[in-house]
Each structure stands twice: as structure tokens, then as C-alpha cells.
Scaffold this active site. Structure first.
Site, PDB file in Angstrom:
ATOM      1  N   ASP A   8     -66.050  80.022  66.587  1.00  0.00           N
ATOM      2  CA  ASP A   8     -64.704  79.601  66.173  1.00  0.00           C
ATOM      3  C   ASP A   8     -64.505  78.201  66.760  1.00  0.00           C
ATOM      4  O   ASP A   8     -65.235  77.777  67.663  1.00  0.00           O
ATOM      5  CB  ASP A   8     -63.688  80.609  66.746  1.00  0.00           C
ATOM      6  CG  ASP A   8     -62.271  80.088  66.738  1.00  0.00           C
ATOM      7  OD1 ASP A   8     -61.800  79.703  65.650  1.00  0.00           O
ATOM      8  OD2 ASP A   8     -61.644  80.039  67.803  1.00  0.00           O
ATOM      9  N   ASP A  10     -60.875  76.155  67.149  1.00  0.00           N
ATOM     10  CA  ASP A  10     -59.661  75.939  67.956  1.00  0.00           C
ATOM     11  C   ASP A  10     -59.466  77.034  69.003  1.00  0.00           C
ATOM     12  O   ASP A  10     -59.417  78.201  68.671  1.00  0.00           O
ATOM     13  CB  ASP A  10     -58.435  75.850  67.040  1.00  0.00           C
ATOM     14  CG  ASP A  10     -58.490  74.588  66.195  1.00  0.00           C
ATOM     15  OD1 ASP A  10     -58.475  74.700  64.963  1.00  0.00           O
ATOM     16  OD2 ASP A  10     -58.606  73.499  66.765  1.00  0.00           O
ATOM     17  N   GLY A  50     -53.812  78.748  60.238  1.00  0.00           N
ATOM     18  CA  GLY A  50     -53.717  77.730  59.182  1.00  0.00           C
ATOM     19  C   GLY A  50     -52.456  76.921  59.345  1.00  0.00           C
ATOM     20  O   GLY A  50     -51.353  77.480  59.355  1.00  0.00           O
ATOM     21  N   LYS A  85     -49.865  65.372  59.974  1.00  0.00           N
ATOM     22  CA  LYS A  85     -50.226  66.081  61.203  1.00  0.00           C
ATOM     23  C   LYS A  85     -51.711  65.942  61.499  1.00  0.00           C
ATOM     24  O   LYS A  85     -52.130  65.664  62.606  1.00  0.00           O
ATOM     25  CB  LYS A  85     -49.830  67.571  61.074  1.00  0.00           C
ATOM     26  CG  LYS A  85     -50.254  68.445  62.213  1.00  0.00           C
ATOM     27  CD  LYS A  85     -51.572  69.152  61.893  1.00  0.00           C
ATOM     28  CE  LYS A  85     -52.118  69.846  63.128  1.00  0.00           C
ATOM     29  NZ  LYS A  85     -53.433  70.479  62.873  1.00  0.00           N
ATOM     30  N   THR A 123     -60.508  78.403  60.771  1.00  0.00           N
ATOM     31  CA  THR A 123     -59.444  78.229  59.767  1.00  0.00           C
ATOM     32  C   THR A 123     -58.886  76.809  59.837  1.00  0.00           C
ATOM     33  O   THR A 123     -57.949  76.477  59.118  1.00  0.00           O
ATOM     34  CB  THR A 123     -58.268  79.198  60.035  1.00  0.00           C
ATOM     35  OG1 THR A 123     -57.767  78.961  61.343  1.00  0.00           O
ATOM     36  CG2 THR A 123     -58.694  80.634  59.898  1.00  0.00           C
ATOM     37  N   ASN A 128     -60.710  67.978  61.314  1.00  0.00           N
ATOM     38  CA  ASN A 128     -60.525  68.285  62.739  1.00  0.00           C
ATOM     39  C   ASN A 128     -61.838  68.657  63.407  1.00  0.00           C
ATOM     40  O   ASN A 128     -62.081  68.296  64.562  1.00  0.00           O
ATOM     41  CB  ASN A 128     -59.536  69.444  62.906  1.00  0.00           C
ATOM     42  CG  ASN A 128     -58.171  69.118  62.339  1.00  0.00           C
ATOM     43  OD1 ASN A 128     -57.865  67.953  62.093  1.00  0.00           O
ATOM     44  ND2 ASN A 128     -57.360  70.133  62.111  1.00  0.00           N
TER      45      ASN A 128
HETATM   46  C1  XBP Z   1     -56.871  77.795  64.556  1.00  0.00           C
HETATM   47  C2  XBP Z   1     -55.871  77.629  63.503  1.00  0.00           C
HETATM   48  C3  XBP Z   1     -55.643  76.270  62.901  1.00  0.00           C
HETATM   49  C4  XBP Z   1     -55.184  75.281  63.970  1.00  0.00           C
HETATM   50  C5  XBP Z   1     -54.521  74.068  63.335  1.00  0.00           C
HETATM   51  O1  XBP Z   1     -58.112  77.743  63.903  1.00  0.00           O
HETATM   52  O2  XBP Z   1     -55.284  78.603  63.088  1.00  0.00           O
HETATM   53  O3  XBP Z   1     -54.619  76.420  61.939  1.00  0.00           O
HETATM   54  O4  XBP Z   1     -54.186  75.918  64.768  1.00  0.00           O
HETATM   55  O5  XBP Z   1     -55.432  73.433  62.453  1.00  0.00           O
HETATM   56  P1  XBP Z   1     -59.424  78.524  64.503  1.00  0.00           P
HETATM   57  P2  XBP Z   1     -54.964  73.145  60.938  1.00  0.00           P
HETATM   58  O6  XBP Z   1     -59.817  79.513  63.426  1.00  0.00           O
HETATM   59  O7  XBP Z   1     -60.428  77.432  64.724  1.00  0.00           O
HETATM   60  O8  XBP Z   1     -59.005  79.199  65.802  1.00  0.00           O
HETATM   61  O9  XBP Z   1     -53.610  72.482  61.019  1.00  0.00           O
HETATM   62  O10 XBP Z   1     -56.036  72.245  60.372  1.00  0.00           O
HETATM   63  O11 XBP Z   1     -54.902  74.491  60.282  1.00  0.00           O
HETATM   64 MG    MG Z   2     -59.427  80.025  67.545  1.00  0.00          MG
END
Ligand code: XBP
Ligand code: MG
Length: 237
Positions: A8, A10, A50, A85, A123, A128
Site C-alpha cells: 500500500d 499512503d 479516495g 489538491k 487508492t 502522488n
Molecule cells: C489512501 C487514500 C488516498 C489518500 C489521498 O490511499 O485513501 O485517498 O488519502 O490520495 P492508500 P488521493 O490506499 O495508499 O492508503 O487524494 O489521491 O486519493
Molecule cells: Mg494506506
């Protein structure tokens, strides 16, 4: 036998959500909106994966009963907010405001050395991922990952398993040969729904989540070796 790791992004590769939160607030101010997502509210809003989905969810929460009318420009406004953003977030990452979490780079390098296949299932937006990993790993970051699935290729967000199912399919591997590495309840649910044993590395936005279905929970990847992953994976039921 463990053959692949699926990361993953973020909260797992890096503690990115403080920068995401700041970027959302910058975009709202730019649009002339008085929305301010403080840390407590954002921690709650992270239950919605998202960025665009998160904005829509918040907007609807501020205007109960709000319905989307064809041509009302709601989607356009959200797309514009999210574009601003993402640009703000990319700038923060390029300015060095986001670093990989402890142990992440060492494990990626060691796993590649050990011949494990590596993939990303996130997601977040592709911009990013590229900004974060170009800064942390150099311009050849993409060569470390055989498959990258993200918001642009898997539009149905976690906890739906789409991004993991597509990653497995493109890797041509069975879930039993792989280990997912995640930080959140949504991520754990998505990975488990795809049949993946999952290692959890929580952070301050997700420490309160339930991780009962995790194969293993560690504070971070510092000191976590490929041998640890192979042993934990071999112990999965
Ligand atoms: C975490 C998310 C993303 C980020 C923001 O993704 O849910 O929405 O918070 O990025 P991950 P965007 O699956 O890597 O934990 O604004 O591009 O969605
Ligand atoms: Mg995550």
C-alpha cells in the site's frame, strides 16, 4: 512459499496523510470554501478511501439531503478541487515534506535482492506515487515494481478488493504466494477480501483501527527482514 510483496502507499510506504490533509485545505481555500479539515475530522474522513470520494462524502455531510442533479457541476467542482489538491500535495512531496517510513527502503531493496516480486496497490492518484517514490528512490523507482495499480486503474476504492484483485491478476500470482503490507482497516479489509495475508504497520491516523484479521502487526518496518516475512507468511493459517 512467499514470492511477492504488495505494498500500500499512503500511511504504509510513508506517513503521507498530514501532507494530504494540508493539500486538501489549500485547495478548499483556493476555491473560496470555508472548509477546514482539522486532524480529528480528517482521521474520521480517512474512513472514506479516495480523495474525490472523501470530498463528496464531506460535502454531503455538510448539506444533508443534498442530491446530485445532472449538470449541477458537483462532479466538476470536486474534480477541480482534487486537481488543485494533488498539485499542492505533489509540491509538498517535491519540497521534501514527506519521507518514507523507517525500514521501508531497506525492505524493498532486500526483497528485490531475495528475488521477491514487488507491486503497489493503492487508492491514491498516480501523480502522488511517482512524486513520493521519485524523491525517495530516484527516477528509476518504477523498475522496482512489476505492477502498480492505483486510483487511475482501479476506480473502486478500498475496502473493495478491486485494486488487489487486479494487482494479483496482472502479477499472474495466486494470493497464497503473496503478502500485502498495509496501514489501515480499509486496506486490511481489501487485501483480506482478495485472499491476501496482510502485515499491518499502523500510524497515528490508523492506530485506533481494528486489525484482528492481520497476519501480523508491527509498529513499522524498521528491522523487519525478508526472513521475518517468510516466517510469518509460512505460519499463516
Ligand atoms: C489512501 C487514500 C488516498 C489518500 C489521498 O490511499 O485513501 O485517498 O488519502 O490520495 P492508500 P488521493 O490506499 O495508499 O492508503 O487524494 O489521491 O486519493
Ligand atoms: Mg494506506
Amino acid at each position: 512459499m512467499l514470492q511477492a510483496l504488495i505494498f500500500d502507499v499512503d500511511g504504509t510506504l510513508a506517513d503521507t496523510e498530514s501532507a494530504h490533509r494540508a493539500a486538501f485545505n489549500l485547495a478548499f481555500a483556493e476555491e473560496g470554501l470555508d472548509w477546514v479539515w482539522d486532524e480529528a475530522l480528517y482521521t474520521e474522513l480517512l474512513n472514506v478511501s479516495g480523495g474525490k470520494e472523501r470530498i463528496l462524502h464531506y460535502w454531503k455531510s455538510t448539506r444533508p439531503g443534498m442530491v446530485e442533479l445532472a449538470g449541477d457541476g458537483l462532479r466538476d467542482t470536486i474534480a477541480r478541487l482534487h486537481e488543485h489538491k494533488t498539485a499542492a500535495y505533489e509540491g509538498m512531496v517535491n519540497d521534501g515534506q514527506v519521507e518514507l517510513r523507517p525500514g521501508v527502503l531497506d525492505l524493498i531493496m532486500a526483497a528485490q535482492q531475495a528475488g521477491l516480486a514487488l507491486a503497489i496497490a493503492t487508492t491514491t492518484s498516480p501523480v502522488n506515487i511517482a512524486a513520493l517514490l521519485r524523491k525517495a528512490m530516484g527516477t528509476d523507482w518504477r523498475s522496482y515494481f512489476g505492477v502498480v495499480e492505483d486510483a487511475s486503474t482501479a476506480p473502486v476504492k478500498k475496502p473493495h478488493p478491486q485494486v488487489y484483485l487486479q494487482t494479483l491478476q496482472r502479477m499472474g500470482r495466486d494470493a497464497s504466494q503473496c503478502l500485502a503490507i498495509e496501514d489501515s482497516a480499509n486496506g486490511l479489509q481489501a487485501a483480506c477480501a482478495a485472499g491476501l495475508a496482510t502485515l499491518i504497520t499502523p500510524n497515528r491516523f490508523t492506530a485506533h483501527h481494528s486489525f484482528d484479521a492481520a497476519l501480523h502487526v508491527v509498529p513499522d518496518l524498521q528491522g523487519v527482514t525478508v526472513a521475518h516475512l517468510q516466517a510469518w507468511h509460512a505460519d499463516r493459517v
